[in-house]
Write a protein that holds these residues in place. Structure first.
Motif, PDB file in Angstrom:
ATOM      1  N   UNK A  12      25.523  32.992  50.460  1.00  0.00           N
ATOM      2  CA  UNK A  12      25.020  33.963  49.490  1.00  0.00           C
ATOM      3  C   UNK A  12      23.495  33.872  49.424  1.00  0.00           C
ATOM      4  N   UNK A  13      22.832  35.002  49.221  1.00  0.00           N
ATOM      5  CA  UNK A  13      21.362  35.010  49.232  1.00  0.00           C
ATOM      6  C   UNK A  13      20.751  34.260  48.044  1.00  0.00           C
ATOM      7  N   UNK A  14      19.496  33.887  48.221  1.00  0.00           N
ATOM      8  CA  UNK A  14      18.679  33.292  47.155  1.00  0.00           C
ATOM      9  C   UNK A  14      19.232  31.983  46.617  1.00  0.00           C
ATOM     10  N   UNK A  15      19.954  31.234  47.432  1.00  0.00           N
ATOM     11  CA  UNK A  15      20.441  29.940  46.997  1.00  0.00           C
ATOM     12  C   UNK A  15      21.489  30.000  45.911  1.00  0.00           C
ATOM     13  N   UNK A  16      22.131  31.146  45.725  1.00  0.00           N
ATOM     14  CA  UNK A  16      23.134  31.294  44.663  1.00  0.00           C
ATOM     15  C   UNK A  16      24.277  30.301  44.828  1.00  0.00           C
ATOM     16  N   UNK A  17      24.459  29.809  46.044  1.00  0.00           N
ATOM     17  CA  UNK A  17      25.568  28.890  46.291  1.00  0.00           C
ATOM     18  C   UNK A  17      25.411  27.581  45.539  1.00  0.00           C
ATOM     19  N   UNK A  18      24.193  27.225  45.178  1.00  0.00           N
ATOM     20  CA  UNK A  18      23.991  25.943  44.522  1.00  0.00           C
ATOM     21  C   UNK A  18      23.797  26.026  43.024  1.00  0.00           C
ATOM     22  N   UNK A  19      24.007  27.197  42.453  1.00  0.00           N
ATOM     23  CA  UNK A  19      23.757  27.342  41.018  1.00  0.00           C
ATOM     24  C   UNK A  19      25.043  27.668  40.279  1.00  0.00           C
ATOM     25  N   UNK A  20      25.152  27.177  39.077  1.00  0.00           N
ATOM     26  CA  UNK A  20      26.289  27.518  38.228  1.00  0.00           C
ATOM     27  C   UNK A  20      27.616  27.028  38.769  1.00  0.00           C
ATOM     28  N   UNK A  21      28.679  27.651  38.299  1.00  0.00           N
ATOM     29  CA  UNK A  21      30.025  27.300  38.736  1.00  0.00           C
ATOM     30  C   UNK A  21      30.253  27.828  40.141  1.00  0.00           C
ATOM     31  N   UNK A  22      30.749  26.988  41.050  1.00  0.00           N
ATOM     32  CA  UNK A  22      31.033  27.488  42.400  1.00  0.00           C
ATOM     33  C   UNK A  22      32.198  28.473  42.357  1.00  0.00           C
ATOM     34  N   UNK A  23      32.068  29.519  43.132  1.00  0.00           N
ATOM     35  CA  UNK A  23      33.117  30.526  43.205  1.00  0.00           C
ATOM     36  C   UNK A  23      34.279  30.001  44.051  1.00  0.00           C
ATOM     37  N   UNK A  24      35.484  30.077  43.507  1.00  0.00           N
ATOM     38  CA  UNK A  24      36.670  29.700  44.265  1.00  0.00           C
ATOM     39  C   UNK A  24      37.296  30.995  44.759  1.00  0.00           C
ATOM     40  N   UNK A  25      37.403  31.144  46.064  1.00  0.00           N
ATOM     41  CA  UNK A  25      37.933  32.396  46.595  1.00  0.00           C
ATOM     42  C   UNK A  25      39.403  32.595  46.242  1.00  0.00           C
ATOM     43  N   UNK A  26      39.770  33.834  45.932  1.00  0.00           N
ATOM     44  CA  UNK A  26      41.159  34.121  45.581  1.00  0.00           C
ATOM     45  C   UNK A  26      42.132  33.806  46.709  1.00  0.00           C
ATOM     46  N   UNK A  27      41.745  33.890  47.994  1.00  0.00           N
ATOM     47  CA  UNK A  27      42.687  33.476  49.033  1.00  0.00           C
ATOM     48  C   UNK A  27      43.105  32.006  48.897  1.00  0.00           C
ATOM     49  N   UNK A  28      42.200  31.154  48.448  1.00  0.00           N
ATOM     50  CA  UNK A  28      42.553  29.743  48.243  1.00  0.00           C
ATOM     51  C   UNK A  28      43.603  29.618  47.155  1.00  0.00           C
ATOM     52  N   UNK A  29      43.459  30.410  46.107  1.00  0.00           N
ATOM     53  CA  UNK A  29      44.435  30.382  45.020  1.00  0.00           C
ATOM     54  C   UNK A  29      45.782  30.937  45.468  1.00  0.00           C
ATOM     55  N   UNK A  30      45.778  31.967  46.302  1.00  0.00           N
ATOM     56  CA  UNK A  30      47.023  32.514  46.839  1.00  0.00           C
ATOM     57  C   UNK A  30      47.751  31.482  47.692  1.00  0.00           C
ATOM     58  N   UNK A  31      47.006  30.795  48.551  1.00  0.00           N
ATOM     59  CA  UNK A  31      47.617  29.775  49.407  1.00  0.00           C
ATOM     60  C   UNK A  31      48.157  28.628  48.559  1.00  0.00           C
ATOM     61  N   UNK A  32      47.418  28.226  47.545  1.00  0.00           N
ATOM     62  CA  UNK A  32      47.860  27.141  46.669  1.00  0.00           C
ATOM     63  C   UNK A  32      49.146  27.498  45.931  1.00  0.00           C
ATOM     64  N   UNK A  33      49.339  28.773  45.641  1.00  0.00           N
ATOM     65  CA  UNK A  33      50.527  29.213  44.909  1.00  0.00           C
ATOM     66  C   UNK A  33      51.769  29.321  45.783  1.00  0.00           C
TER      67      UNK A  33
END
Length: 115
Positions: A12-33
């Motif tokens: 993600x642009x502007x270093x957004x990956x290191x700020x705030x809560x990390x985004x958990x992709x919905x595909x990961x949640x689908x696989x976990x379910x």
């Protein structure tokens, strides 16, 4: 017992990956379910906040394939997994495991020669 290990990079642009809560992709949640998924972990590297890793356990290789077979899972999880770093991603058969101090050796079920 099989482990899916998939490595991702969050660009993600502007270093957004290191700020705030990390985004958990919905595909990961689908696989976990998926009932075939014994457990799943999605983690961020402590050395590089842009690096992510997914680790999920399945009882058999067939269980992994079954977890991916429902259409709503296939249309979301498979494209997402295709964005993983192919050099470091794959399904691996567990040879040794340790839980609660107990060590277990596992007999391989997949022919190493592919036959």
């Amino acid at each position: 017992m099989f482990l899916l290990v998939a490595h991702f990079r969050d660009d993600r642009p502007d270093g957004a990956a290191g700020t705030g809560e990390p985004e958990v992709p919905s595909p990961a949640e689908l696989l976990a379910a998926a009932p075939e998924c014994r457990w799943l972990r999605y983690a961020r590297s402590t050395e590089d906040v842009r690096r992510r890793v997914l680790v999920a356990e399945f009882g058999t290789a067939a269980d992994y394939r079954a977890a991916l077979s429902p259409f709503h899972v296939r249309e979301s999880v498979v494209p997402w997994l295709s964005t993983a770093d192919v050099a470091w991603t794959g399904l691996s058969e567990v040879l040794l495991s340790a839980d609660g101090g107990s060590v277990d050796r596992h007999v391989p079920t997949v022919d190493p020669d592919g036959g």
